[in-house]
Motif scaffolding. Structure first.
Motif, mmCIF file in Angstrom:
data_model
loop_
_atom_site.group_PDB
_atom_site.id
_atom_site.type_symbol
_atom_site.label_atom_id
_atom_site.label_comp_id
_atom_site.label_asym_id
_atom_site.label_seq_id
_atom_site.Cartn_x
_atom_site.Cartn_y
_atom_site.Cartn_z
ATOM 1 N N LEU A 1 0.840 -1.187 0.000
ATOM 2 C CA LEU A 1 0.000 0.000 0.000
ATOM 3 C C LEU A 1 0.882 1.246 0.000
ATOM 4 O O LEU A 1 2.031 1.207 0.428
ATOM 5 C CB LEU A 1 -0.924 0.030 1.221
ATOM 6 C CG LEU A 1 -2.203 -0.807 1.152
ATOM 7 C CD1 LEU A 1 -1.886 -2.290 1.103
ATOM 8 C CD2 LEU A 1 -3.100 -0.526 2.357
ATOM 9 N N LYS A 2 0.345 2.358 -0.478
ATOM 10 C CA LYS A 2 1.079 3.612 -0.479
ATOM 11 C C LYS A 2 0.189 4.725 0.078
ATOM 12 O O LYS A 2 -1.043 4.657 -0.004
ATOM 13 C CB LYS A 2 1.563 3.966 -1.882
ATOM 14 C CG LYS A 2 0.456 4.245 -2.881
ATOM 15 C CD LYS A 2 1.018 4.589 -4.254
ATOM 16 C CE LYS A 2 1.792 5.882 -4.231
ATOM 17 N NZ LYS A 2 2.223 6.303 -5.590
ATOM 18 N N ILE A 3 0.829 5.723 0.638
ATOM 19 C CA ILE A 3 0.104 6.877 1.179
ATOM 20 C C ILE A 3 -0.480 7.674 0.023
ATOM 21 O O ILE A 3 0.233 8.047 -0.917
ATOM 22 C CB ILE A 3 1.038 7.751 2.033
ATOM 23 C CG1 ILE A 3 1.543 6.964 3.244
ATOM 24 C CG2 ILE A 3 0.333 9.031 2.477
ATOM 25 C CD1 ILE A 3 2.651 7.662 4.015
ATOM 26 N N ILE A 4 -1.781 7.947 0.079
ATOM 27 C CA ILE A 4 -2.434 8.657 -1.022
ATOM 28 C C ILE A 4 -2.907 10.042 -0.607
ATOM 29 O O ILE A 4 -3.380 10.806 -1.440
ATOM 30 C CB ILE A 4 -3.637 7.845 -1.570
ATOM 31 C CG1 ILE A 4 -4.578 7.436 -0.437
ATOM 32 C CG2 ILE A 4 -3.136 6.626 -2.335
ATOM 33 C CD1 ILE A 4 -5.822 6.724 -0.908
ATOM 34 N N ASN A 5 -2.795 10.353 0.679
ATOM 35 C CA ASN A 5 -3.175 11.683 1.153
ATOM 36 C C ASN A 5 -2.197 12.070 2.250
ATOM 37 O O ASN A 5 -2.153 11.430 3.303
ATOM 38 C CB ASN A 5 -4.614 11.679 1.685
ATOM 39 C CG ASN A 5 -5.129 13.078 1.957
ATOM 40 O OD1 ASN A 5 -4.353 13.997 2.214
ATOM 41 N ND2 ASN A 5 -6.443 13.251 1.916
ATOM 42 N N LYS A 6 -1.397 13.079 2.001
ATOM 43 C CA LYS A 6 -0.357 13.485 2.949
ATOM 44 C C LYS A 6 -0.939 14.126 4.209
ATOM 45 O O LYS A 6 -0.241 14.263 5.210
ATOM 46 C CB LYS A 6 0.608 14.469 2.279
ATOM 47 C CG LYS A 6 1.388 13.882 1.114
ATOM 48 C CD LYS A 6 2.368 12.815 1.571
ATOM 49 C CE LYS A 6 3.240 12.349 0.414
ATOM 50 N NZ LYS A 6 4.205 11.317 0.826
ATOM 51 N N GLN A 7 -2.211 14.527 4.146
ATOM 52 C CA GLN A 7 -2.829 15.174 5.293
ATOM 53 C C GLN A 7 -3.291 14.120 6.297
ATOM 54 O O GLN A 7 -4.211 13.355 6.028
ATOM 55 C CB GLN A 7 -4.031 16.022 4.853
ATOM 56 C CG GLN A 7 -4.703 16.804 5.966
ATOM 57 C CD GLN A 7 -3.787 17.838 6.585
ATOM 58 O OE1 GLN A 7 -3.031 18.500 5.899
ATOM 59 N NE2 GLN A 7 -3.843 17.966 7.905
ATOM 60 N N PRO A 8 -2.682 14.048 7.491
ATOM 61 C CA PRO A 8 -3.094 13.046 8.480
ATOM 62 C C PRO A 8 -4.512 13.303 8.984
ATOM 63 O O PRO A 8 -5.015 14.425 8.929
ATOM 64 C CB PRO A 8 -2.068 13.211 9.613
ATOM 65 C CG PRO A 8 -0.924 13.954 9.005
ATOM 66 C CD PRO A 8 -1.548 14.847 7.965
ATOM 67 N N PHE A 9 -5.153 12.261 9.464
ATOM 68 C CA PHE A 9 -6.485 12.395 10.045
ATOM 69 C C PHE A 9 -6.541 11.608 11.348
ATOM 70 O O PHE A 9 -5.703 10.740 11.607
ATOM 71 C CB PHE A 9 -7.566 11.922 9.074
ATOM 72 C CG PHE A 9 -7.520 10.457 8.751
ATOM 73 C CD1 PHE A 9 -8.289 9.539 9.474
ATOM 74 C CD2 PHE A 9 -6.728 9.979 7.713
ATOM 75 C CE1 PHE A 9 -8.253 8.192 9.182
ATOM 76 C CE2 PHE A 9 -6.691 8.622 7.411
ATOM 77 C CZ PHE A 9 -7.445 7.732 8.142
ATOM 78 N N ALA A 10 -7.531 11.932 12.157
ATOM 79 C CA ALA A 10 -7.701 11.244 13.448
ATOM 80 C C ALA A 10 -8.619 10.045 13.269
ATOM 81 O O ALA A 10 -9.734 10.180 12.764
ATOM 82 C CB ALA A 10 -8.292 12.205 14.476
ATOM 83 N N TYR A 11 -8.128 8.884 13.673
ATOM 84 C CA TYR A 11 -8.929 7.661 13.658
ATOM 85 C C TYR A 11 -9.520 7.544 15.055
ATOM 86 O O TYR A 11 -8.893 7.022 15.968
ATOM 87 C CB TYR A 11 -8.024 6.466 13.333
ATOM 88 C CG TYR A 11 -8.724 5.276 12.723
ATOM 89 C CD1 TYR A 11 -8.919 5.201 11.352
ATOM 90 C CD2 TYR A 11 -9.174 4.227 13.510
ATOM 91 C CE1 TYR A 11 -9.529 4.103 10.772
ATOM 92 C CE2 TYR A 11 -9.793 3.133 12.948
ATOM 93 C CZ TYR A 11 -9.968 3.077 11.576
ATOM 94 O OH TYR A 11 -10.588 1.984 11.015
ATOM 95 N N ARG A 12 -10.726 8.040 15.228
ATOM 96 C CA ARG A 12 -11.223 8.332 16.566
ATOM 97 C C ARG A 12 -11.382 7.101 17.452
ATOM 98 O O ARG A 12 -11.487 7.230 18.667
ATOM 99 C CB ARG A 12 -12.552 9.094 16.473
ATOM 100 C CG ARG A 12 -12.410 10.492 15.896
ATOM 101 C CD ARG A 12 -13.709 11.274 15.999
ATOM 102 N NE ARG A 12 -14.793 10.634 15.290
ATOM 103 C CZ ARG A 12 -15.017 10.768 13.983
ATOM 104 N NH1 ARG A 12 -14.195 11.495 13.247
ATOM 105 N NH2 ARG A 12 -16.024 10.171 13.400
ATOM 106 N N LEU A 13 -11.373 5.917 16.867
ATOM 107 C CA LEU A 13 -11.432 4.721 17.703
ATOM 108 C C LEU A 13 -10.200 4.642 18.594
ATOM 109 O O LEU A 13 -10.279 4.187 19.746
ATOM 110 C CB LEU A 13 -11.528 3.471 16.827
ATOM 111 C CG LEU A 13 -11.584 2.129 17.566
ATOM 112 C CD1 LEU A 13 -12.874 2.014 18.365
ATOM 113 C CD2 LEU A 13 -11.455 0.968 16.580
ATOM 114 N N ILE A 14 -9.059 5.090 18.072
ATOM 115 C CA ILE A 14 -7.801 5.086 18.815
ATOM 116 C C ILE A 14 -7.458 6.538 19.160
ATOM 117 O O ILE A 14 -7.083 7.311 18.274
ATOM 118 C CB ILE A 14 -6.654 4.461 18.001
ATOM 119 C CG1 ILE A 14 -7.073 3.105 17.435
ATOM 120 C CG2 ILE A 14 -5.400 4.339 18.848
ATOM 121 C CD1 ILE A 14 -7.396 2.070 18.483
ATOM 122 N N PRO A 15 -7.577 6.954 20.404
ATOM 123 C CA PRO A 15 -7.364 8.361 20.762
ATOM 124 C C PRO A 15 -5.904 8.784 20.658
ATOM 125 O O PRO A 15 -4.991 7.966 20.761
ATOM 126 C CB PRO A 15 -7.856 8.423 22.214
ATOM 127 C CG PRO A 15 -7.687 7.034 22.730
ATOM 128 C CD PRO A 15 -7.943 6.129 21.566
#
Length: 233
Positions: free
Chosen positions: A156-170
């Motif tokens: 797999l490769k990173i397709i969006n350089k902007q990180p996001f919060a995966y709210r299941l894991i704080p």
């Protein structure tokens, strides 16, 4: 010096309630007991298992080490229902076509069993499973740092350089990642079949060579695939 005892790893899709429960217990052990990223009273905690609504239409994979539960992963196909990733990030531009797109979640191996052999066994089972399910486009949330590199080793490769919060894991940030393993009978599909098959055979024959061969092979396939196809394939 005594030679290191060879551990026998086996990864497979679960087919019974007991095998599913082994996956759910391992999630609880990792997320609640070991890492404390989820509280014991979280809505997904049922007894000493971690179960969520996506499990009802997902495929569970169990990894055993000498018969002992060592790891797990989950594949969810977008054609069967909403992906967990859709709850936390704008994945709309990468979900089409839903009929051939899936996501990998709950990928984990207990620390005592982590090795290239364990990872290779689990990765090969993941690859065979999403291909068997007819889903060659694979999404995942890669945690910044180690987990992103883990998924990159899977292709797999990173397709969006902007990180996001995966709210299941704080208190953690993630990159959206995508792998395209090729439509049936495509050059990309053939390339990935060769590299996964070759790496898996090396894994069983000469484990100490796997790390170098596996990473070199993935770099070659990714470069070759980018030169001949696009993510829309």
């Amino acid at each position: 010096m005594q030679p290191r005892k060879r551990v026998h790893y086996r990864a497979f899709c679960t087919t019974s309630p007991e095998e599913n429960e082994a996956c759910y217990r391992l999630r609880y052990q990792m997320y609640v007991q070991q890492k404390s990223v989820l509280p014991p009273d979280h809505k997904y905690v049922v007894g000493q298992q971690l179960i969520d609504p996506f499990d009802t239409y997902s495929t569970q994979i169990l990894l055993l080490a000498d018969g002992e539960v060592a790891g797990t992963a989950r594949i969810t196909c977008a054609r069967d229902g909403k992906l967990e990733l859709e709850e936390f990030a704008d994945a709309g531009g990468y979900l089409w076509p839903r009929s051939t797109t899936c996501e990998i979640t709950r990928l984990m191996i207990l620390p005592k069993w982590r090795s290239m052999e364990a990872s290779g066994e689990l990765f090969f089972c993941l690859y065979k499973t999403f291909i068997r399910l007819g889903a060659h486009r694979v999404l995942a949330a890669g945690k910044l740092g180690s987990l992103s590199r883990y998924y990159q080793n899977l292709g797999l490769k990173i397709i969006n350089k902007q990180p996001f919060a995966y709210r299941l894991i704080p208190n953690a940030s993630y990159h959206m990642m995508l792998g395209n393993f090729g439509r049936p009978n495509s050059l990309r599909r053939l390339s990935w079949r060769v590299i996964f098959g070759t790496s898996y055979r090396l894994l069983n024959l000469v484990p100490e060579l796997l790390c170098l061969r596996y990473r070199q092979g993935l770099r070659h396939v990714r470069a070759h695939a980018r030169a001949h196809t696009t993510f829309a394939g």
